[in-house]
Scaffold this motif. Structure first.
Motif, PDB file in Angstrom:
ATOM      1  N   LEU A 102       0.434 -16.008   1.237  1.00 51.18           N
ATOM      2  CA  LEU A 102      -0.759 -16.517   0.983  1.00 51.18           C
ATOM      3  C   LEU A 102      -1.741 -15.510   0.404  1.00 51.18           C
ATOM      4  O   LEU A 102      -2.679 -15.634  -0.426  1.00 51.18           O
ATOM      5  N   LYS A 103      -1.347 -14.129   0.981  1.00 51.99           N
ATOM      6  CA  LYS A 103      -2.221 -12.951   0.407  1.00 51.99           C
ATOM      7  C   LYS A 103      -1.807 -12.765  -1.107  1.00 51.99           C
ATOM      8  O   LYS A 103      -2.556 -12.559  -2.008  1.00 51.99           O
ATOM      9  N   PHE A 104      -0.503 -12.641  -1.147  1.00 53.29           N
ATOM     10  CA  PHE A 104      -0.273 -12.703  -2.616  1.00 53.29           C
ATOM     11  C   PHE A 104      -0.654 -13.943  -3.580  1.00 53.29           C
ATOM     12  O   PHE A 104      -0.745 -13.490  -4.709  1.00 53.29           O
ATOM     13  N   ALA A 105      -0.825 -15.035  -2.909  1.00 47.88           N
ATOM     14  CA  ALA A 105      -1.488 -16.158  -3.785  1.00 47.88           C
ATOM     15  C   ALA A 105      -3.185 -15.822  -4.169  1.00 47.88           C
ATOM     16  O   ALA A 105      -3.600 -16.816  -4.736  1.00 47.88           O
ATOM     17  N   GLY A 106      -3.577 -14.953  -3.621  1.00 47.20           N
ATOM     18  CA  GLY A 106      -4.916 -14.664  -3.896  1.00 47.20           C
ATOM     19  C   GLY A 106      -5.983 -15.288  -2.763  1.00 47.20           C
ATOM     20  O   GLY A 106      -7.239 -15.015  -2.996  1.00 47.20           O
ATOM     21  N   PHE A 107      -5.299 -15.240  -1.540  1.00 43.17           N
ATOM     22  CA  PHE A 107      -6.505 -15.725  -0.458  1.00 43.17           C
ATOM     23  C   PHE A 107      -6.506 -14.923   0.741  1.00 43.17           C
ATOM     24  O   PHE A 107      -5.275 -14.758   1.148  1.00 43.17           O
ATOM     25  N   ASP A 108      -7.533 -14.726   1.497  1.00 38.46           N
ATOM     26  CA  ASP A 108      -7.355 -14.107   2.810  1.00 38.46           C
ATOM     27  C   ASP A 108      -7.459 -15.108   3.792  1.00 38.46           C
ATOM     28  O   ASP A 108      -7.368 -14.571   5.198  1.00 38.46           O
TER      29      ASP A 108
END
Length: 624
Positions: A102-108
């Motif tokens: 999820l972090k790599f997809a751009g979201f915290d």
């Protein structure tokens, strides 16, 4: 700002809309991520008046700053909401592989509100998200649903999936990550099910992790990973899993037996311990992303009534919940019971504890054959639990399934006062498989004052009493006697701050034991650029602790709710802790004084709220 993306995903299932938003940047240093960040976002965007299963209820998934960092123990994240099981603010922690993706997809993190018109799946890829209707998944077990999603979205995709228990709003339903790791506690699978959201899928192309000071970060992570990998304690866990010390726990009186009525059962200890699992059924070891500890088990049972194909095996909590707690020492049965709970999507702790309560209720005559759909409930009858009780709970079938599906506290209230005497819980959450009478008296205190309720991962108190922690930089250099109240209130003050830090930074409590306090500070500074000293870090942990207490005050909890079941305070009748009294009120009173908590309201004074920069949050929460 580094370590985090600065973006959260907001999902309105009622309108079918998704959008990205940027939380105030100061939230990151004040509330870090995970549990703390989820709490602050709820204060800003949540509805305290909403029923936990209403569409307007808010469900949050929140990462810590280290998700995606190549560090053992850093791949956890938090889910949070008002718990349908307890009726107040709660969160749950999960390892696995979803958080880095999820972090790599751009979201915290993700905020989910509303209710889908038809069963749906949230699909996330690089900085984008969409809601897809997927009714054919509804009704499937976690295993088949996960396999179907991976077939459609690719094997490399990561999933969060609920099972039939979540769909049917069982109040201790869990959320499974790729069918193995779980948001187990507090019933958040039911919140997801109430929204018609069967699953969340994420797939990212980018694998970059950006740190504030890359060189310092790489050096520190390399040192920590080497130490964690070489740790003698963690190598034992790698070899024999989280149940590696079950046998030792039995001799301490830490392992509950027959609904916490006994603290010693020698024959069971050898039958259920981690080395026995390794010898009999282990096929290979598994790990959360980037973690060298590899405490997860992949097991296979090829014959007998509890045969299961190769797949996820039980951890300590599951082994005890479906072993000694219900009066069984059949290790194969615990493997199958755990697998069934995973597929149905139910917390193994609350499942086992609620069934243990029912077994005692039947034995005492508080429930009978009529309430149990014609079956006899007997200690150790794991066949009936597997074949009848677990499916009945998940599908709310019959009198027994309906009674138990809301958890042991609600069931005891329906049955009557006498059955509440052997409810083992705090704040409505069934106690985990560590008995504070033997595991450590400080654990009784931290069970009571935790915002979740009886939870062993809300703080590292269990490890502190075991002698696995040494933090002289912050004044913790005690050699604690587990069977004494001495220095426990002082230790709990630090434990609750560290627990808030761990659950907000989303670090694993096992790997954490190899990280010193100065190294924690260095991690936060080299990754997120907080420029903290030790005082700043501990202050952040206490700030989060206070915030969550304020929220539960809004939900109606007061000082009188900081308690645990009478059974856990009744002196043990056997084993190492036999006859020893827990001085609970003495510990709680001192803890309240040290934390400046009002003895009636249970919340801190205005001065303390100002000192911890919580005056704005307090005004929002308390003034409504």
């Amino acid at each position: 700002m580094k370590g985090s993306t600065g973006h959260f995903l907001y999902v309105d299932l009622s309108d079918g809309l998704t959008n990205s938003f940027c939380p105030p940047i100061d939230y990151y240093s004040r509330f870090i991520g995970g549990s703390g960040f989820a709490a602050r976002l709820f204060v800003e965007r949540g509805n305290f008046e909403a029923d936990p299963l209403d569409p307007e209820a808010l469900l949050t998934f929140s990462l810590g700053p280290f998700a995606g960092l190549n560090l053992s123990g850093a791949s956890r994240f938090s889910a949070a909401a008002c718990s349908p099981l307890t009726g107040h603010w709660a969160d749950s922690s999960c390892g696995g592989n979803f958080a880095p993706e999820l972090k790599f997809a751009g979201f915290d993190g993700i905020l989910v509100s509303g209710k889908a018109k038809k069963p749906s799946v949230l699909v996330i890829s690089d900085h984008t998200a969409k809601i897809e209707t997927y009714p054919e998944l509804w009704g499937l077990g976690v295993e088949k649903a996960t396999a179907t999603l991976k077939q459609k979205f690719g094997k490399a995709s990561k999933t969060l999936v609920i099972g039939p228990a979540g769909e049917n709003l069982v109040k201790f339903a869990c959320i499974m990550n790729d069918g193995h790791s779980a948001f187990g506690r507090t019933g958040l699978g039911a919140v997801m099910g109430s929204k018609g959201l069967k699953a969340i899928v994420v797939r990212a192309k980018d694998r970059n992790f950006l740190a504030e000071d890359p060189m310092a970060c790489r050096k520190l992570v390399s040192e920590l990973n080497s130490r964690i990998k070489e740790s003698v304690t963690l190598s034992v866990m790698r070899e024999n899993g989280t149940a590696a010390n079950l046998e030792g726990g039995v001799h301490l009186g830490d392992v509950p037996i027959r609904n916490f009525t006994s603290n010693f059962w020698e024959e069971m200890a050898e039958a259920l311990t981690g080395s026995t699992l390794s010898e009999k059924y282990l096929k290979r070891r598994a790990n959360c992303d980037f973690c060298s500890v590899a405490c997860k088990r992949i097991v296979e049972i090829t014959q007998g009534p509890f045969a299961i194909p190769k797949g996820p095996g039980p951890e300590y909590e599951t082994i005890v919940s479906f072993g000694s707690l219900i009066g069984s020492m059949d290790l194969a049965a615990t493997c199958k019971a755990g697998r069934i709970c995973n597929d149905l999507g139910m917390d193994t702790i609350s499942s086992g504890a609620t069934i243990a309560w029912a077994l005692e209720a039947f034995e005492n005559g508080d429930i009978g054959v009529k309430e149990c759909d014609g079956i006899q409930l007997k200690w150790g009858d794991i066949n009936t639990i597997i074949d009848h009780i677990l499916p009945s709970i998940a599908y709310k079938k019959g009198n027994l399934g309906s009674l138990l599906s809301d958890g042991s506290v609600a069931a005891a209230k329906k049955i009557g006062p006498s059955s509440q005497d052997y409810n083992v819980q705090a704040k409505g959450l069934e106690a985990p498989m560590h008995d504070p009478r033997g595991g450590g008296h400080g654990l009784a205190l931290t069970y009571a004052v935790s915002h979740r309720g009886a939870c062993h991962v809300s703080s590292p108190m269990l490890f502190m009493e075991m002698g696995a922690c040494y933090y002289p930089e912050v004044g913790f250099d005690y050699e604690l006697d587990p069977l004494s109240s001495e220095n426990k209130a002082e230790s709990a003050v630090l434990a609750m701050a560290l627990g808030a830090l761990e659950n907000s930074a989303c670090l694993c409590q096992f790997a954490d034991r190899e990280i010193s306090i100065p190294e924690w500070v260095a991690l936060f500074n080299s990754v997120a650029g907080f420029n903290w000293d030790i005082h700043d870090m501990i202050k952040a942990g206490r700030r989060i602790f206070y915030l969550q207490r304020l929220m539960n005050h809004r939900y109606g909890l007061r000082a009188e709710d900081d308690k645990i079941s009478s059974r856990l305070l009744t002196p043990a009748v056997d084993g190492a802790p036999a006859g020893i009294v827990i001085e609970f009120e003495k510990m709680r009173t001192k803890f309240y004084n040290l934390m400046d908590l009002n003895p009636e309201t249970g919340i801190p004074s205005r001065k303390t709220l100002v000192d911890y920069n919580l005056e704005i949050e307090a005004d929002i929460i308390l003034k409504g």
